[in-house]
Design a protein around this motif. Structure first.
Motif, short mmCIF file in Angstrom:
data_model
loop_
_atom_site.label_atom_id
_atom_site.label_comp_id
_atom_site.label_asym_id
_atom_site.label_seq_id
_atom_site.Cartn_x
_atom_site.Cartn_y
_atom_site.Cartn_z
N TYR A 89 0.82 -1.21 0.00
CA TYR A 89 0.00 0.00 0.00
C TYR A 89 0.86 1.26 0.00
N VAL A 90 1.93 1.27 0.77
CA VAL A 90 2.74 2.49 0.91
C VAL A 90 3.87 2.56 -0.11
N LYS A 91 4.18 1.45 -0.77
CA LYS A 91 5.28 1.44 -1.72
C LYS A 91 4.98 2.37 -2.89
N LYS A 92 5.97 3.17 -3.26
CA LYS A 92 5.83 4.09 -4.37
C LYS A 92 6.28 3.43 -5.66
N LYS A 185 -2.48 -0.88 -4.30
CA LYS A 185 -3.08 -0.40 -3.06
C LYS A 185 -4.28 -1.25 -2.67
#
Length: 221
Positions: A89-92, A185
């Protein structure tokens, strides 16, 4: 043998469409990384299933019954899923345009990923144990007939997974960086939810006898 195969086919279909973390990871991998990458994930998943089947076959009923009611195992597996889901979810993701290139990652690493994703779920072991205790008496506990039954289940499961992966691959051409980020996400949220459910299962006593009765009904129908 024909009767054993016929009895195994519905179970293989049911297993392929059981909605869980593996189901969504497989579809996401097929859509974003391609057929071979998704098949590597699936190979690891199936290998974990085979390991679970062997454990169920060679272990005692009482041992696995007690093991299935150990909340620590469910908490561990659920925590791993939650951590992985939060990471996704937080990985760019890169904002560069997507080019039509073959996946350059390590297929062995993806296979290990699929194996670990499945092996951490003690509920899968419980599932195969119940299937074994239901199917065993119906095939007179003959090793060859048991092997035929479970081989058919795995082959049907694999065949349907290939179809799912091919369908997911068709979405690859329509994926943009924004859609990939959105998909990851969503996958992250799903994994977190699955992790929470797995942890909750660890604190809910499981009735083996009831599970066996439910599996008997599924196989008979």
């Amino acid at each position: 043998m024909i009767e054993d195969i016929q009895a195994a086919i519905p179970l293989g279909i049911l297993l392929s469409f059981m909605v869980g973390p593996v189901f969504f990871v497989l579809l996401e991998t097929g859509a974003t990384k391609g057929f071979r990458a998704a098949m590597s994930i699936d190979a690891g998943v199936i290998l974990a299933d085979i390991v679970f089947i062997c454990i169920a076959y060679f272990s005692s009923y009482q041992l696995l019954k007690n093991l299935s009611n150990q909340p620590g195992l469910y908490v561990f597996g659920g925590t791993i899923l939650i951590i992985y889901g939060v990471f996704l979810y937080v990985k760019k993701e890169t904002k560069k345009p997507i080019k039509s290139k073959k996946f350059k990652g390590t297929y062995l690493a993806l296979m290990v990923k699929g194996f670990l994703l499945n092996i951490i779920n003690i509920g899968v072991l419980v599932y195969w144990l119940i299937v074994l205790f239901v199917v065993g008496p119906s095939v007179n506990n003959e090793p060859n007939r048991i092997l035929t039954f479970f081989s058919t289940v795995i082959l049907v499961y694999l065949g349907l997974d290939i179809i799912k992966i091919l369908l997911a691959k068709q979405l690859r051409k329509k994926l943009t960086p924004e859609r990939i980020r959105f998909m990851k996400k969503i996958l992250g949220i799903i994994l977190v939810i699955c992790g929470i459910i797995m942890i909750a299962k660890g604190f809910i006593p499981y009735d083996f006898e009831q599970g066996i009765e439910q599996m008997e009904d599924r196989i008979s129908n």
